[in-house]
Scaffold this motif. Sequence first.
Motif, short mmCIF file in Angstrom:
data_model
loop_
_atom_site.label_atom_id
_atom_site.label_comp_id
_atom_site.label_asym_id
_atom_site.label_seq_id
_atom_site.Cartn_x
_atom_site.Cartn_y
_atom_site.Cartn_z
N ILE A 272 -4.37 15.78 -18.84
CA ILE A 272 -4.66 14.97 -20.02
C ILE A 272 -4.27 13.55 -19.62
O ILE A 272 -3.10 13.27 -19.37
CB ILE A 272 -3.87 15.46 -21.26
N PHE A 273 -5.28 12.70 -19.49
CA PHE A 273 -5.06 11.36 -18.97
C PHE A 273 -5.15 10.38 -20.14
O PHE A 273 -6.23 10.14 -20.68
CB PHE A 273 -6.14 11.06 -17.93
N SER A 274 -3.98 9.87 -20.56
CA SER A 274 -3.98 8.93 -21.68
C SER A 274 -3.73 7.54 -21.11
O SER A 274 -2.67 7.26 -20.57
CB SER A 274 -2.89 9.33 -22.68
N ASN A 275 -4.74 6.70 -21.21
CA ASN A 275 -4.63 5.40 -20.52
C ASN A 275 -5.01 4.23 -21.40
O ASN A 275 -5.74 4.38 -22.39
CB ASN A 275 -5.56 5.41 -19.29
N PHE A 276 -4.50 3.07 -21.02
CA PHE A 276 -4.86 1.83 -21.70
C PHE A 276 -6.34 1.57 -21.48
O PHE A 276 -6.82 1.64 -20.34
CB PHE A 276 -4.01 0.67 -21.13
N ARG A 277 -7.08 1.29 -22.58
CA ARG A 277 -8.53 1.03 -22.46
C ARG A 277 -8.77 -0.09 -21.45
O ARG A 277 -8.15 -1.15 -21.56
CB ARG A 277 -9.10 0.58 -23.80
N GLY A 278 -9.61 0.15 -20.48
CA GLY A 278 -9.95 -0.89 -19.51
C GLY A 278 -9.07 -0.86 -18.27
O GLY A 278 -9.33 -1.58 -17.32
N SER A 279 -8.03 -0.03 -18.25
CA SER A 279 -7.19 0.06 -17.04
C SER A 279 -7.84 1.02 -16.04
O SER A 279 -8.86 1.66 -16.35
CB SER A 279 -5.77 0.51 -17.40
N CYS A 280 -7.26 1.13 -14.83
CA CYS A 280 -7.87 1.96 -13.76
C CYS A 280 -8.14 3.39 -14.21
O CYS A 280 -7.34 3.97 -14.94
CB CYS A 280 -6.94 2.05 -12.56
N GLN A 281 -9.22 3.93 -13.74
CA GLN A 281 -9.62 5.31 -14.08
C GLN A 281 -9.55 6.18 -12.84
O GLN A 281 -9.83 5.70 -11.74
CB GLN A 281 -11.09 5.31 -14.52
N PRO A 282 -9.24 7.47 -13.02
CA PRO A 282 -9.29 8.36 -11.86
C PRO A 282 -10.69 8.39 -11.27
O PRO A 282 -11.68 8.24 -11.99
CB PRO A 282 -8.94 9.74 -12.45
N TYR A 283 -10.76 8.60 -9.99
CA TYR A 283 -12.01 8.73 -9.21
C TYR A 283 -12.78 7.42 -9.09
O TYR A 283 -13.95 7.43 -8.71
CB TYR A 283 -12.92 9.84 -9.77
N CYS A 284 -12.18 6.30 -9.45
CA CYS A 284 -12.91 5.02 -9.37
C CYS A 284 -12.28 4.07 -8.37
O CYS A 284 -12.75 2.96 -8.21
CB CYS A 284 -12.93 4.32 -10.73
N ARG A 285 -11.18 4.49 -7.72
CA ARG A 285 -10.45 3.47 -6.97
C ARG A 285 -11.14 2.98 -5.71
O ARG A 285 -10.80 1.93 -5.20
CB ARG A 285 -9.02 3.93 -6.68
N TYR A 286 -12.13 3.74 -5.22
CA TYR A 286 -12.85 3.25 -4.04
C TYR A 286 -14.04 2.37 -4.39
O TYR A 286 -14.68 1.79 -3.53
CB TYR A 286 -13.31 4.43 -3.17
N LEU A 287 -14.33 2.27 -5.69
CA LEU A 287 -15.46 1.44 -6.09
C LEU A 287 -15.04 -0.03 -6.04
O LEU A 287 -13.89 -0.35 -6.35
CB LEU A 287 -15.88 1.78 -7.52
N PRO A 288 -15.96 -0.94 -5.70
CA PRO A 288 -15.58 -2.35 -5.71
C PRO A 288 -15.27 -2.81 -7.13
O PRO A 288 -15.77 -2.23 -8.09
CB PRO A 288 -16.82 -3.05 -5.16
N LYS B 49 -1.53 -0.02 4.42
CA LYS B 49 -2.46 -0.53 3.41
C LYS B 49 -3.34 0.57 2.80
O LYS B 49 -3.60 0.56 1.62
CB LYS B 49 -3.33 -1.60 4.10
N ASP B 50 -3.79 1.50 3.64
CA ASP B 50 -4.72 2.51 3.13
C ASP B 50 -4.02 3.81 2.72
O ASP B 50 -4.67 4.84 2.54
CB ASP B 50 -5.79 2.82 4.19
N HIS B 51 -2.70 3.75 2.61
CA HIS B 51 -1.99 4.97 2.25
C HIS B 51 -1.32 4.81 0.89
O HIS B 51 -0.54 3.88 0.68
CB HIS B 51 -0.93 5.28 3.33
N ASP B 52 -1.63 5.71 -0.04
CA ASP B 52 -1.03 5.66 -1.37
C ASP B 52 0.26 6.45 -1.37
O ASP B 52 0.25 7.64 -1.02
CB ASP B 52 -1.96 6.31 -2.40
N LEU B 53 1.36 5.82 -1.79
CA LEU B 53 2.62 6.58 -1.86
C LEU B 53 2.53 7.71 -2.88
O LEU B 53 3.31 8.67 -2.87
CB LEU B 53 3.82 5.66 -2.12
N GLU B 54 1.54 7.60 -3.81
CA GLU B 54 1.39 8.65 -4.83
C GLU B 54 1.10 10.01 -4.20
O GLU B 54 1.38 11.04 -4.80
CB GLU B 54 0.25 8.29 -5.81
N ALA B 55 0.54 10.03 -2.97
CA ALA B 55 0.26 11.32 -2.33
C ALA B 55 1.57 12.09 -2.13
O ALA B 55 1.72 13.23 -2.61
CB ALA B 55 -0.45 11.11 -1.00
N GLU B 56 2.56 11.48 -1.48
CA GLU B 56 3.86 12.13 -1.26
C GLU B 56 4.59 12.36 -2.58
O GLU B 56 5.23 13.38 -2.80
CB GLU B 56 4.78 11.27 -0.37
N LEU B 57 4.49 11.36 -3.46
CA LEU B 57 5.22 11.45 -4.73
C LEU B 57 4.75 12.67 -5.52
O LEU B 57 5.55 13.51 -5.94
CB LEU B 57 4.98 10.15 -5.53
#
Length: 329
Positions: A102-118, A299-307
């Motif tokens: 359940i992803f509750s996010n601020f309207r207009g903030s980053c969305q899952p599956y979109c981070r590689y998009l320009p 640069k290309d490594h997200d700490l969220e993976a380990e976290l």
Amino acid sequence: MDSKKGSKAPGSPDVEYFFNSAPPLKGRVQTSQKLKEFVEKIVRSSESGRPIRVVCVTSGGTTVPLEQRCVRYIDNFSSGYRGATSTEYSCFFYKNGCVSIIFSNFRGSCQPYCRYLPHDSFLELFDIAEDSTIKVCESHDTVVKRSIKDYRKAVEEGLLLKIPFTTIFEYLQILQMVATSMNCLKSLGMFYLAAAVSDFYVPWENMVEHKIQSTEGPLDMRLTQVPKMLSVLRKDWAPSAFCISFKLETDPDILLQKADMAMQKYSMHIVVANELANYKKEVTVVTSRGKTKVCSHGKDHDLEAELVDLLVDRHFEHIKKCGSEANGA
Ligand code: PMT
């Protein structure tokens, strides 16, 4: 002015006052119905021997309106990257099919599956062909296809429910709805509270209706403390769920001490401590067993993976512990 009044005077961080004086959540009935269906589906799967964990990820900042017909507001820093990225890694580490988010996010903030998009997505992504059809630019073809595929899969398989918020009033009302709906899942539920939540607000009934006029001179405003809902979440809304909160500070000298305090005061299972200056490069995971640093390796490594990998392990331990306690082991 709202006729509902709370039990305590404005100025006191009182939970009941906050909810009673907040403007009603728009679309409450529809959101509640969506949540009900989402959780019921998970309960049915779990009863048929396929236990599904549910993670509520909160992400982005909240706003505090200064006028009821809001022109101006105060907000908190957060792009929503951490919450969006962690959502994707959660699906990965729990393995798709055995977790729903359940992803509750601020309207207009980053969305899952979109981070590689320009960032300028629409203008950058598409081309108009000679016959006027719109097509994806060749250079972005792979990332767009991947994002659409991953996102659709998550939604169609019932793995992702998005509930957006803007104001602090919406955020806390949604958190309460989600938490009470997830209570039936007991220890299978996890809260990952990465949203940057306002600590001060103007109660709705004290707020002017129309735009504040600058001709009236300097603005003198008293803000009321927002009650911390973390204890209420732990004690009343979803007592068996696994709870992770975040602690953001700008002063490194007080960060870990404040994280320890948050853990004890709000009975959190884990507090993830981060400092504004380097929050993308390093966080410290604080638990009752000690502290673990998690770092990004470039640069290309997200700490969220380990976290997220670490947190998923801890959630499984929590589920096991709750199970053996329930069985009297
Ligand atoms: O989104 P990004 O740009 O990637 O940035 C990520 C982040 C830095 C915002 C994130 O890692 C983070 O630290 N989020 C929490 C920020 C925050 O609000 O910290 P805090 O110390 O003010 O609050 C601590 C905890 O209490 C938070 O889990 C918050 O959800 C909760 N809280 C805060 C205020 C309040 N009134 N009620 C709450 O429950």
